[in-house]
Scaffold this motif. Structure first.
Motif: not given
Lengths: 361, 361
Positions: A176-198
């Motif tokens: 559950r905590e691993l997944k919660a961390g992934i939320a913040e990882v996704v955040k970086y893709g969303l706000i400023r890094d489309l290649p990372f999101f992909e």
């Protein structure tokens, strides 16, 4: 081991990312003023990792005062903070003692705030042991505690002298905590890094399976994005606010349910889905893009709807959030995937519509 | 009105000294980000001056949230600090709200620390109403609270945007507090300003009679000295420690008796007499110079001997003081009148001899 740098002039510091770093005392010893540290951790993390770190430090001739706190966001308050001060004073730590945070975001925030305030400021090192702390909270110098009326309302900017992210510590992290961390990882893709999101769209299952190389890449990309933003705006007078995507809605969820019911990352995930919905209402995202964001979060096992608190309660809690500029509700929204924006454009009825649409019936 | 400047780059700020300044809202309004302040004061000061300040601010279109704390050093703790946070949150103060301290050193230290921590830092203005606060604690950005194990152990450096010292507020100051403030005034003469020390020798009776011109001159000289030192060393990594002359002995007195028994300035006066005695034991001051210092303090009605706590207890309390560098007791001593020095040269038996010689039987 990978090394990144957070560029803040005289307060610049390295981020070390890799396997087996807990045993490499030299990474830490290099940053000490005197061979004296107080290691702040919690009961859970202490069981797994305190001995390894302490042994390594003793081997390097460093005196260690352990400070073991109870585990949980509900302890992120004055009372627990005072336990740190009591321990520092009782063991006669002075201004040259370095406070080391060994743990997740709660430990890091509290240990960092204690370091900021103890004798008006002592050196500080972060050893984050959760994904969320490794990709987000350990970097950038935000420290603090909660208040019954709001999350992180009391705190300080206090930059660490180093961040040491040992990816081995993620092996004991609950799913559950691993997944919660992934939320913040996704955040970086969303706000400023489309290649990372992909990249995340292509590799989510590897992250969930704790593939070492995938985790290291995700942590490195996340920290590189965060370091860029922090270097540009250390104290959040501008662009740094982008890092709060999903956090205003998320804080309302956490505060509304009572801290500790949802993990921070879970609340942020639902909050990002809400921010995406609101961005669509402003005409910035298409329905397809909103779905793409929700789909990635759902694949990570994260919530994309909030609890039913009622729009009035959400708005009340959101306006208590720090991201209010003189009465106007300032939100982080998305112009596109990979392009966050700080905006006061959303009208109250649009925010209400998002809350009604994105919360459980 | 006299204006001094504390030169700290982007954090530089003015000190205004004069009569009738509480009613001059423009001095304060110029420094606000938004027309919204929280005025932190105590019950005693509120009775005399809160209405005057509030009326002036209302007249200038500023919204005021008053926060009235109990009066006394014994309240300089977490519990009282939390009253400030509660009030700021309940009245929905945001990051652009300015915290204004109206009161003495305790109010200024607590309000400043609250401003440093509230939402990780909001603007802050000092309106000191005691001599001690006007000449010392309001200038330089030191803020904090006490811990049962040590004075000012928890705090932050947080510079004000302005210091407004209205000399009219000294008219209601109890004699004992006026004298305690004079201790810090004498300190500037001792550590770096022989001409000012000589002026004090010539004018002590005028100060005690609250002669307006004499008080203004003493405040201005004190603040000018303090501003110089702070500009040179904002966070006390070096020369700023000179400002702690008498404070290590003094803190031991305050902590040993329990905070609130002696006023801070009284403890500093006895501490300075002890530092002078110890400086003589190191061969730096003559007996005549020590007598000259004691004589000036005694003319101000200040104590020149400490309470009998026992040398062991003094040493225990002194080594808990922040002025410890890696286990060595670092003290501020005098090479001459007007020439303070940071020194670790005093041996423990010399310090014991001073404590035995300078404490009441």
């Amino acid at each position: 081991m990978r090394t990144l740098n957070v560029s803040l002039g005289a307060r610049s510091y390295p981020i070390y990312i890799g396997s087996g770093l807990l045993g490499r005392a030299e990474l830490l010893v290099d940053k000490l003023k005197t061979p004296r540290v107080a290691v702040v951790t919690n009961e859970t993390v202490a069981r797994y990792y305190l001995q390894t770190l302490t042994d390594a430090l003793h081997g390097a001739g460093v005196t260690v005062t352990p400070v073991v706190l109870p585990d949980g966001e509900e302890y992120k308050n004055w009372q627990t903070l005072n336990l740190i001060f009591d321990a520092l004073l009782e063991s006669r730590c002075d201004r040259s003692t370095t406070v080391v945070a060994l743990g997740g975001g709660v430990v890091g925030d509290m240990a960092g705030f204690a370091a900021a305030c103890y004798q008006r400021g002592v050196p500080f090192i972060q050893i984050p042991t959760t994904l969320l702390a490794q990709v987000d909270s350990s970097v950038g110098g935000k420290t603090g505690i909660n208040h019954p009326l709001g999350k992180n309302m009391i705190g300080a900017f206090h930059q660490p002298r180093a961040v040491i992210a040992d990816t081995d510590t993620l092996k004991t992290l609950p799913d559950r905590e691993l997944k919660a961390g992934i939320a913040e990882v996704v955040k970086y893709g969303l706000i400023r890094d489309l290649p990372f999101f992909e990249w995340l769209e292509a590799n989510m299952e590897r992250l969930l399976a704790r593939d070492g190389a995938a985790l290291t890449h995700a942590i490195e990309c996340s920290c590189a994005n965060k370091a860029d933003v922090v270097a540009e705006d250390e104290t959040e007078s501008g662009v740094r606010a982008l890092l709060n995507l999903g956090h205003t809605f998320g804080h309302a969820i956490e505060a509304g349910l009572g801290y500790g019911m949802w993990l921070h990352g879970e609340a942020v995930a639902a909050g990002m889905a809400m921010a995406a919905d609101l961005s669509r209402r402003l005409g910035w995202l298409s329905r397809g893009e909103v779905e793409r964001i929700r789909a990635l979060l759902e694949r990570a096992g994260l919530p994309v709807t909030g609890p039913r608190l009622g729009a009035a309660r959400y708005l009340e809690l959101m306006s208590l959030d720090k991201k209010v500029a003189s009465g106007r509700l300032r939100l982080i929204l998305l112009r596109a995937i990979g392009q966050g924006v700080i905006s006061s454009e959303a009208a109250e009825d649009q925010i209400r519509a998002t809350i009604d649409a994105c919360c459980d019936a």
